[in-house]
Motif scaffolding. Structure first.
Motif, PDB file in Angstrom:
ATOM      1  N   ASN A 190      17.241 -36.724   9.377  1.00  0.00           N
ATOM      2  CA  ASN A 190      18.486 -36.476   8.707  1.00  0.00           C
ATOM      3  C   ASN A 190      19.090 -36.319   8.713  1.00  0.00           C
ATOM      4  OD1 ASN A 190      18.335 -39.544  10.249  1.00  0.00           O
ATOM      5  ND2 ASN A 190      18.655 -40.220   8.347  1.00  0.00           N
ATOM      6  N   THR A 191      19.891 -35.695   7.953  1.00  0.00           N
ATOM      7  CA  THR A 191      20.081 -34.002   7.154  1.00  0.00           C
ATOM      8  C   THR A 191      20.030 -33.339   5.937  1.00  0.00           C
ATOM      9  OG1 THR A 191      22.181 -35.226   5.967  1.00  0.00           O
ATOM     10  CG2 THR A 191      22.509 -34.848   8.594  1.00  0.00           C
ATOM     11  N   GLU A 192      18.299 -34.534   5.686  1.00  0.00           N
ATOM     12  CA  GLU A 192      17.827 -34.512   4.494  1.00  0.00           C
ATOM     13  C   GLU A 192      16.629 -33.306   4.626  1.00  0.00           C
ATOM     14  OE1 GLU A 192      19.674 -34.408   1.373  1.00  0.00           O
ATOM     15  OE2 GLU A 192      21.403 -35.579   2.265  1.00  0.00           O
ATOM     16  N   LYS A 193      16.396 -32.576   3.720  1.00  0.00           N
ATOM     17  CA  LYS A 193      14.865 -31.583   3.979  1.00  0.00           C
ATOM     18  C   LYS A 193      13.829 -31.999   2.762  1.00  0.00           C
ATOM     19  CE  LYS A 193      16.601 -28.549   6.890  1.00  0.00           C
ATOM     20  NZ  LYS A 193      16.594 -26.440   7.040  1.00  0.00           N
ATOM     21  N   TYR A 194      12.319 -32.480   2.299  1.00  0.00           N
ATOM     22  CA  TYR A 194      11.551 -32.960   1.478  1.00  0.00           C
ATOM     23  C   TYR A 194      10.999 -31.771   1.767  1.00  0.00           C
ATOM     24  CZ  TYR A 194      15.004 -36.774   1.233  1.00  0.00           C
ATOM     25  OH  TYR A 194      15.975 -37.457   0.930  1.00  0.00           O
ATOM     26  N   ILE A 195      10.499 -31.795   0.579  1.00  0.00           N
ATOM     27  CA  ILE A 195       9.372 -30.466   0.288  1.00  0.00           C
ATOM     28  C   ILE A 195       8.269 -31.639  -0.039  1.00  0.00           C
ATOM     29  CG2 ILE A 195       8.522 -28.714  -1.144  1.00  0.00           C
ATOM     30  CD1 ILE A 195       9.692 -27.810   0.717  1.00  0.00           C
ATOM     31  N   ILE A 196       7.143 -31.466  -0.307  1.00  0.00           N
ATOM     32  CA  ILE A 196       5.884 -32.404  -0.342  1.00  0.00           C
ATOM     33  C   ILE A 196       5.186 -31.081  -1.009  1.00  0.00           C
ATOM     34  CG2 ILE A 196       4.384 -32.666   1.796  1.00  0.00           C
ATOM     35  CD1 ILE A 196       2.966 -34.705   0.491  1.00  0.00           C
ATOM     36  N   ARG A 197       4.522 -30.877  -2.354  1.00  0.00           N
ATOM     37  CA  ARG A 197       3.952 -29.800  -2.375  1.00  0.00           C
ATOM     38  C   ARG A 197       2.034 -30.734  -3.230  1.00  0.00           C
ATOM     39  NH1 ARG A 197       3.054 -24.908  -3.186  1.00  0.00           N
ATOM     40  NH2 ARG A 197       2.124 -24.273  -4.884  1.00  0.00           N
ATOM     41  N   SER A 198       1.278 -30.157  -2.349  1.00  0.00           N
ATOM     42  CA  SER A 198      -0.156 -30.367  -3.733  1.00  0.00           C
ATOM     43  C   SER A 198       0.234 -29.223  -5.347  1.00  0.00           C
ATOM     44  CB  SER A 198      -1.286 -30.823  -3.259  1.00  0.00           C
ATOM     45  OG  SER A 198      -2.422 -30.974  -3.808  1.00  0.00           O
ATOM     46  N   PHE A 199      -0.475 -29.935  -6.079  1.00  0.00           N
ATOM     47  CA  PHE A 199      -1.354 -28.779  -7.650  1.00  0.00           C
ATOM     48  C   PHE A 199      -2.728 -29.496  -7.741  1.00  0.00           C
ATOM     49  CE2 PHE A 199       3.588 -29.418  -7.274  1.00  0.00           C
ATOM     50  CZ  PHE A 199       4.036 -28.219  -7.977  1.00  0.00           C
ATOM     51  N   LEU A 200      -2.818 -28.078  -9.061  1.00  0.00           N
ATOM     52  CA  LEU A 200      -4.051 -28.250  -9.562  1.00  0.00           C
ATOM     53  C   LEU A 200      -5.224 -27.491  -8.158  1.00  0.00           C
ATOM     54  CD1 LEU A 200      -4.870 -32.306 -10.381  1.00  0.00           C
ATOM     55  CD2 LEU A 200      -3.824 -29.689 -11.847  1.00  0.00           C
ATOM     56  N   ASN A 201      -5.545 -27.684  -7.300  1.00  0.00           N
ATOM     57  CA  ASN A 201      -6.566 -27.177  -6.643  1.00  0.00           C
ATOM     58  C   ASN A 201      -6.178 -26.045  -5.683  1.00  0.00           C
ATOM     59  OD1 ASN A 201      -8.000 -29.092  -7.053  1.00  0.00           O
ATOM     60  ND2 ASN A 201      -7.035 -30.818  -5.775  1.00  0.00           N
ATOM     61  N   LYS A 235     -11.878 -33.574  -8.574  1.00  0.00           N
ATOM     62  CA  LYS A 235     -12.052 -34.649  -9.250  1.00  0.00           C
ATOM     63  C   LYS A 235     -10.324 -35.358  -9.028  1.00  0.00           C
ATOM     64  CE  LYS A 235     -15.852 -35.240  -9.901  1.00  0.00           C
ATOM     65  NZ  LYS A 235     -16.983 -36.590  -8.886  1.00  0.00           N
ATOM     66  N   LYS A 236      -9.924 -34.647  -9.623  1.00  0.00           N
ATOM     67  CA  LYS A 236      -7.961 -34.883  -9.416  1.00  0.00           C
ATOM     68  C   LYS A 236      -7.372 -34.348  -8.275  1.00  0.00           C
ATOM     69  CE  LYS A 236      -8.551 -35.784 -14.468  1.00  0.00           C
ATOM     70  NZ  LYS A 236      -8.389 -35.576 -15.949  1.00  0.00           N
ATOM     71  N   SER A 237      -5.982 -34.709  -8.450  1.00  0.00           N
ATOM     72  CA  SER A 237      -4.867 -33.986  -7.141  1.00  0.00           C
ATOM     73  C   SER A 237      -3.865 -34.063  -8.036  1.00  0.00           C
ATOM     74  CB  SER A 237      -5.105 -34.113  -6.006  1.00  0.00           C
ATOM     75  OG  SER A 237      -3.942 -34.186  -4.762  1.00  0.00           O
ATOM     76  N   LEU A 238      -2.869 -33.917  -7.756  1.00  0.00           N
ATOM     77  CA  LEU A 238      -0.705 -33.389  -8.191  1.00  0.00           C
ATOM     78  C   LEU A 238      -0.138 -33.446  -6.859  1.00  0.00           C
ATOM     79  CD1 LEU A 238       0.830 -34.717  -9.659  1.00  0.00           C
ATOM     80  CD2 LEU A 238       1.064 -32.505 -10.992  1.00  0.00           C
ATOM     81  N   ILE A 239       0.741 -34.313  -6.664  1.00  0.00           N
ATOM     82  CA  ILE A 239       1.089 -34.066  -5.294  1.00  0.00           C
ATOM     83  C   ILE A 239       2.863 -34.206  -5.391  1.00  0.00           C
ATOM     84  CG2 ILE A 239       1.527 -34.685  -2.734  1.00  0.00           C
ATOM     85  CD1 ILE A 239      -0.692 -35.145  -2.291  1.00  0.00           C
ATOM     86  N   THR A 240       3.526 -33.262  -5.349  1.00  0.00           N
ATOM     87  CA  THR A 240       5.060 -33.899  -5.613  1.00  0.00           C
ATOM     88  C   THR A 240       5.762 -34.064  -4.493  1.00  0.00           C
ATOM     89  OG1 THR A 240       5.684 -31.564  -5.870  1.00  0.00           O
ATOM     90  CG2 THR A 240       4.910 -32.724  -7.891  1.00  0.00           C
TER      91      THR A 240
END
Length: 527
Positions: A446-457, A491-496
């Motif tokens: 719609n009119t919104e934008k979202y960011i998906i981002r991976s950290f740690l690796n 072994k680990k992953s973080l996503i926001t």
């Protein structure tokens, strides 16, 4: 029973087009030369056959004849019944005596007999023969199904018992139906009221059937026990919690697109360890359509309508569907689209590359699959789940919905072997996706934008994949999935996930602690 408008659409097709729609939304069947009772649909033969033999359209015609005072409807319905009975005398049609078809057919035969004028009623002897044969089938424990079909069987059996001329059988069938329904409410629902069949649509359907059954037995001066009625009350309220802010249901398990127009949304959270379901919500009191919603699933009470969707979730932020589910499509297990819809790849779930997992039974799997912990703090709502059904692997997933509308996903793989974690995301079909780099992507809805981002690796790969989803039975559309491919051995992953107008910054991870900055405040999240 369908509403009047949809019933009239089906009747209009029968009369004007000589086409039969056995269930609303299904493909029409040509009946210009009469009904082919052995009709085979190219994709969903069994389902179409069951509804063909259920004779729901006979009930619709009877109601239309009464409403419009037009006996032509009665005549057409009567002809359908006679035609069905003639083919049934051979007893060669595979799905004619399926428990689902028998339950619906009996109810529609009774509706027909109660509604039409005397000239078109079935002869008493003929009707009694049909009644006796159908009731005997429904009462037979060898035919009984301990699932939603069983409740449909008992509803029809209880209703039909009052048409039995033999008082002994009348009492027997009434008793069988009542006792089996009471047992089903203990068997088919968790202690917190969740129906066991892994699907909001089937939970909804059972509420409709059980409400109808409750009204039916009350009219006959019968009642369910107090504890059973209490569980039924919980199940009804859960339906309002399951609804998304836009008053549709998440298409989890075998659930099609359903918009609920007459049910008020409840924004309470819901936690059911037994049923493997957690729902978190942030209500926007100024505009509920802009609320946040998380539906997290891991574990099961029954394999009926279950997909390979453990540790998967549906997510809405600001009222926008970001991560969705694949829906139902159909029940033909040999159809490649159905096989995909069932698979982990169709869901927003973690996968282990080159491996599969297979649930066996809820009793066997109860310690290998489920919700492990739920924590609610002033700033965060946290759910943890685990799946140890992959060979030599345990996946732990933590999903967090913040009170400010941010989403965090932490996955951990435990294995003595080198495994590759894949993180799949089923994206809203109306979204525009722009991959920024190997770590992040922009999702515009719609009119919104979202960011998906991976950290740690480091050296992570982010790719788009084609996928399928189904809003309507037997039909499907294409959409796009995002997938993070972690390096083997990670072994680990973080996503926001966050709205670009409500960003988070300075994300740092230490063992069991995530810290981030939001609006000049450093916030710590304990995993």
């Amino acid at each position: 029973m369908l509403g009047k408008i949809r019933r009239e659409e089906i009747i209009k097709d029968i009369i004007e087009k000589q086409q039969l729609i056995v269930k609303y939304g299904f493909d029409p069947i040509d009946i210009s030369e009469g009904i082919d009772w052995s009709y085979q649909h190219p994709h969903n033969t069994r389902t179409y056959s069951v509804y063909l033999h259920a004779l729901e359209y006979v009930g619709y015609l009877a109601l239309a004849g009464e409403e419009y005072n037009d006996e032509n409807y009665y005549e057409i319905a009567n002809d359908f019944i006679i035609s069905w009975n003639q083919q049934d005398s051979e007893e060669s049609i595979e799905h004619s005596w399926n428990e689902h078809a028998v339950s619906y057919r009996l109810s529609n035969l009774i509706l027909f007999q109660d509604t039409v004028s005397d000239e078109y009623k079935l002869e008493n002897q003929f009707f009694d023969e049909l009644l006796i044969k159908h009731c005997a089938f429904l009462a037979d424990d060898n035919n009984y199904k301990p699932n939603n079909h069983g409740i449909l069987m008992d509803e029809s059996l209880f209703k039909a018992s009052f048409y039995m001329t033999d008082k002994i059988y009348q009492k027997l069938y009434k008793s069988i139906a009542l006792n089996r329904v009471k047992l089903a409410l203990y068997r088919d629902f968790s202690r917190k009221g969740l129906h066991s069949e892994n699907s909001p649509e089937y939970h909804r359907m059972m509420m409709i059937v059980l409400n109808r059954f409750n009204e039916l037995i009350k009219a006959k001066d019968e009642t369910l026990t107090n504890d059973v009625n209490h569980k039924l009350k919980k199940a009804k309220n859960l339906l309002r919690i399951m609804l998304k802010p836009d008053s549709t249901y998440p298409m989890v398990g075998d659930t099609s697109y359903i918009e609920e127009k007459n049910l008020k949304k409840d924004f309470s959270d819901y936690v059911d360890y037994e049923g493997g379901l957690v729902i978190f919500q942030n209500e926007n009191t100024e505009n509920i359509l802009l609320s946040d919603y998380l539906y997290f699933k891991c574990g099961y009470l029954s394999k009926t309508h279950k997909h390979f969707d453990d540790l998967s979730f549906n997510l809405m932020l600001d009222g926008n569907d970001i991560f969705i589910d694949a829906g139902k499509y159909g029940y033909n297990k040999n159809d490649p689209i159905r096989q995909y819809i069932l698979s982990p790849e169709a869901h927003t779930a973690p996968l282990i590359e080159g491996k599969e997992y297979k649930p066996t039974s809820p009793i066997v799997d109860q310690y290998n699959l489920g919700i492990s912990n739920v924590t609610v703090t002033p700033k965060h709502k946290i759910v943890k789940g685990y799946n140890s059904l992959y060979k030599d692997v345990v996946i732990n997933r933590t999903a967090v919905l913040s009170k400010e509308g941010h989403f965090f996903l932490h996955d951990e793989v435990r294995s003595d072997n080198i495994e590759r974690l894949l993180q799949n995301f089923n994206i809203n079909e109306n979204a525009n996706i722009n991959i920024i780099d190997n770590y992040s992507a922009e999702i515009e809805i719609n009119t919104e934008k979202y960011i998906i981002r991976s950290f740690l690796n480091e050296n992570i790969e982010l790719e788009t994949l084609p996928g399928y989803y189904s809003k309507v039975f037997s039909k499907y559309n294409e959409n796009v999935h995002l997938r993070y491919k972690n390096q083997p051995g990670v072994k680990k992953s973080l996503i926001t996930v966050y709205n670009i107008n409500n960003p988070i910054e300075m994300v740092e991870v230490t063992p069991n602690i995530i810290s981030y900055k939001h609006r000049d405040e450093i916030i710590k999240l304990k995993l």
